[in-house]
Design a protein around this motif. Structure first.
Motif, short mmCIF file in Angstrom:
data_model
loop_
_atom_site.label_atom_id
_atom_site.label_comp_id
_atom_site.label_asym_id
_atom_site.label_seq_id
_atom_site.Cartn_x
_atom_site.Cartn_y
_atom_site.Cartn_z
N MET A 139 0.90 -0.99 0.02
CA MET A 139 -0.20 -0.05 -0.01
C MET A 139 0.89 1.16 -0.02
N LYS A 140 1.94 1.17 0.79
CA LYS A 140 2.94 2.48 0.56
C LYS A 140 3.49 2.37 -0.84
N LEU A 141 3.92 1.19 -1.42
CA LEU A 141 4.47 1.59 -2.70
C LEU A 141 3.35 2.16 -3.78
N LEU A 142 2.21 1.54 -3.79
CA LEU A 142 0.95 2.19 -4.50
C LEU A 142 0.57 3.54 -4.32
N HIS A 143 0.55 4.12 -2.97
CA HIS A 143 0.26 5.31 -2.72
C HIS A 143 1.18 6.16 -3.08
N ASP A 144 2.64 5.88 -2.96
CA ASP A 144 3.67 6.71 -3.39
C ASP A 144 3.87 7.07 -4.92
N VAL A 179 -6.23 -2.08 -3.68
CA VAL A 179 -5.07 -2.55 -4.84
C VAL A 179 -5.57 -2.23 -6.19
N GLN A 180 -6.67 -2.69 -6.58
CA GLN A 180 -7.39 -2.61 -7.97
C GLN A 180 -7.64 -1.10 -8.38
N TYR A 181 -7.66 -0.23 -7.69
CA TYR A 181 -7.98 1.23 -7.83
C TYR A 181 -6.59 1.77 -8.57
N TYR A 182 -5.58 1.16 -8.47
CA TYR A 182 -4.16 1.54 -8.68
C TYR A 182 -3.66 0.45 -9.77
N THR A 183 -3.96 -0.83 -9.70
CA THR A 183 -3.47 -1.71 -10.40
C THR A 183 -4.44 -2.80 -11.06
N SER A 205 1.53 -17.62 -2.76
CA SER A 205 1.00 -17.45 -4.17
C SER A 205 1.98 -16.10 -4.82
N VAL A 206 2.13 -16.22 -6.14
CA VAL A 206 2.72 -15.04 -6.46
C VAL A 206 1.71 -14.13 -7.26
N LEU A 207 1.64 -12.81 -6.83
CA LEU A 207 0.61 -11.84 -7.45
C LEU A 207 1.38 -10.87 -8.32
N LYS A 208 0.89 -10.66 -9.51
CA LYS A 208 1.32 -9.70 -10.22
C LYS A 208 0.19 -8.43 -10.30
N LEU A 209 0.77 -7.08 -10.05
CA LEU A 209 0.12 -6.08 -9.96
C LEU A 209 0.53 -5.29 -11.29
N THR A 210 -0.28 -4.76 -12.23
CA THR A 210 0.18 -3.91 -13.12
C THR A 210 -0.32 -2.57 -13.08
N ARG A 211 0.57 -1.43 -13.04
CA ARG A 211 0.03 -0.24 -12.77
C ARG A 211 -0.90 0.28 -14.06
N ARG A 212 -1.98 0.81 -13.41
CA ARG A 212 -2.83 1.64 -14.36
C ARG A 212 -2.34 2.92 -14.63
N GLU A 213 -2.65 3.27 -15.81
CA GLU A 213 -2.23 4.70 -16.17
C GLU A 213 -3.22 5.74 -15.55
N SER A 214 -4.20 5.40 -15.10
CA SER A 214 -5.16 6.17 -14.33
C SER A 214 -6.18 5.20 -13.68
N PRO A 215 -6.82 5.53 -12.49
CA PRO A 215 -8.11 4.80 -12.01
C PRO A 215 -9.00 4.47 -12.72
N PRO A 216 -9.43 3.24 -12.51
CA PRO A 216 -10.79 2.92 -13.35
C PRO A 216 -12.08 3.76 -13.22
N VAL A 217 -12.05 4.44 -11.96
CA VAL A 217 -13.17 5.06 -11.75
C VAL A 217 -12.59 6.57 -11.23
N GLN A 218 -13.73 7.51 -11.55
CA GLN A 218 -13.29 8.94 -11.28
C GLN A 218 -14.18 9.10 -9.80
N GLU A 279 -19.68 1.25 -8.57
CA GLU A 279 -20.90 1.54 -7.45
C GLU A 279 -20.36 2.26 -6.37
N PHE A 280 -19.03 1.70 -5.74
CA PHE A 280 -18.55 2.54 -4.51
C PHE A 280 -18.14 3.78 -5.12
N ALA A 281 -17.72 3.99 -6.06
CA ALA A 281 -17.40 5.42 -6.52
C ALA A 281 -18.63 6.30 -6.61
N PHE A 282 -19.47 5.82 -7.09
CA PHE A 282 -20.96 6.65 -7.25
C PHE A 282 -21.47 6.85 -5.83
N LEU A 283 -21.05 5.96 -4.84
CA LEU A 283 -21.84 5.98 -3.78
C LEU A 283 -20.93 6.98 -2.95
#
Length: 295
Positions: A139-144, A179-183, A205-218, A279-283
């Motif tokens: 979470m630190k790495l994603l927030h940074d 996690v999925q907001y960022y990747t 398990s091995v988890l791969k997180l691929t960085r999004r260019e922008s979040p999937p929701v506004q 739906e969470f974003a709209f909420l």
């Protein structure tokens, strides 16, 4: 594959015995002793000679060595002072490795990437993370907002499944959303306990997180959005309405909560695990307007 690699049971034991090294449970040290597993991870991470690699917790250098073979350059963070002299010895054959003695939670990784790697070079983080502190690190790495293309990490299987989970599953929760907001999150392989020394108490398990260019929701306000998500999952068996009443008890009455859910076009009897990120974003945006701006 030759027996020269660090990642074999025999070589690992030789190194540990030669240095009188004892594992520290407090640091979650479990070293990988299978080079085939490591090569599979590196391949799935997309490491090649055009890329740079960042590692966390190199241990005695098993993954570091394989990264050095396949990547242009490797920078690894190690918190355990006792391992520095071991790494200096085991990684002597490689001139493209930098070891930084620092707690990753206190490190300015973004600044390191800019100073240690070529401008514009694709950077991948690959690590066998200490299981007890996986979530705070990621979470630190994603927030940074690091200039990193992807994160391919060995973590506890249950945590990997939670991070990659979708709606209407028991693993889906606020961590999945964060996690999925960022990747884009994907569990790419499961790893048996026998490939570690000592074997961990949990499955991996091995988890791969691929960085999004922008979040999937506004969202209007990210902090408010994540607060709403956490509030909705606070008590999984309770309805959205009940969880939100509890969360906003100091700033909104029960009727306001019901009206907000109706305005967001979400049934107040639903539970959090049934909501998509959209739906969470709209909420969250609806309640931000109601609670923060009074509109």
């Amino acid at each position: 594959m030759t027996t020269k690699w660090i990642a074999t049971p025999k070589r690992t034991k030789e190194i540990l015995d030669a240095h009188g090294f004892s594992f520290k449970k407090s640091l979650g040290q479990n070293f990988i002793i299978d080079a085939n597993i490591l090569n599979n991870i590196i391949q799935k991470a997309g490491i090649d000679k055009q890329t740079g690699a960042v590692e966390i917790g190199p241990g005695i250098g098993a993954l570091t060595e394989q990264l050095a073979v396949h990547a242009d350059k490797v920078t690894a963070y190690e918190i355990d002072q006792r391992l520095l002299s071991i790494l200096k010895e085991t990684l002597t054959p490689y001139d493209n490795i930098q070891i930084i003695h620092q707690d990753i939670l206190e490190a300015d990784v973004s600044d390191m990437v800019k100073s240690c790697f070529k401008p514009g070079q694709p950077i991948h983080l690959v690590a066998n993370l200490p299981y007890y502190i996986t979530t705070p690190i990621l979470m630190k790495l994603l927030h940074d907002d690091l200039p990193v293309t992807s994160f391919t990490v060995m973590i506890q299987k249950e945590v990997a499944e939670r991070m990659a989970a979708g709606p209407n599953s028991k693993r889906y929760g606020s961590l999945s959303i964060a996690v999925q907001y960022y990747t884009r999150a994907e569990v790419i392989m499961n790893v048996p306990k026998r490939v570690f020394m000592p074997p961990p108490n949990v499955d991996s398990s091995v988890l791969k997180l691929t960085r999004r260019e922008s979040p999937p929701v506004q969202v209007i306000d990210e902090d408010f959005f994540f607060d709403i998500v956490q509030a909705c999952f606070a008590q999984r068996r309770k309805t959205l309405r009940n969880n939100l009443i509890r969360h906003f008890k100091a700033s909104a009455d029960n009727q306001t909560i019901s009206d907000g859910l109706k305005q967001a076009r979400i049934d107040e009897k639903r539970r959090a695990e049934s909501l998509t990120m959209e739906e969470f974003a709209f909420l969250a945006n609806t309640f931000y307007r109601i609670i923060e701006t009074g509109t």
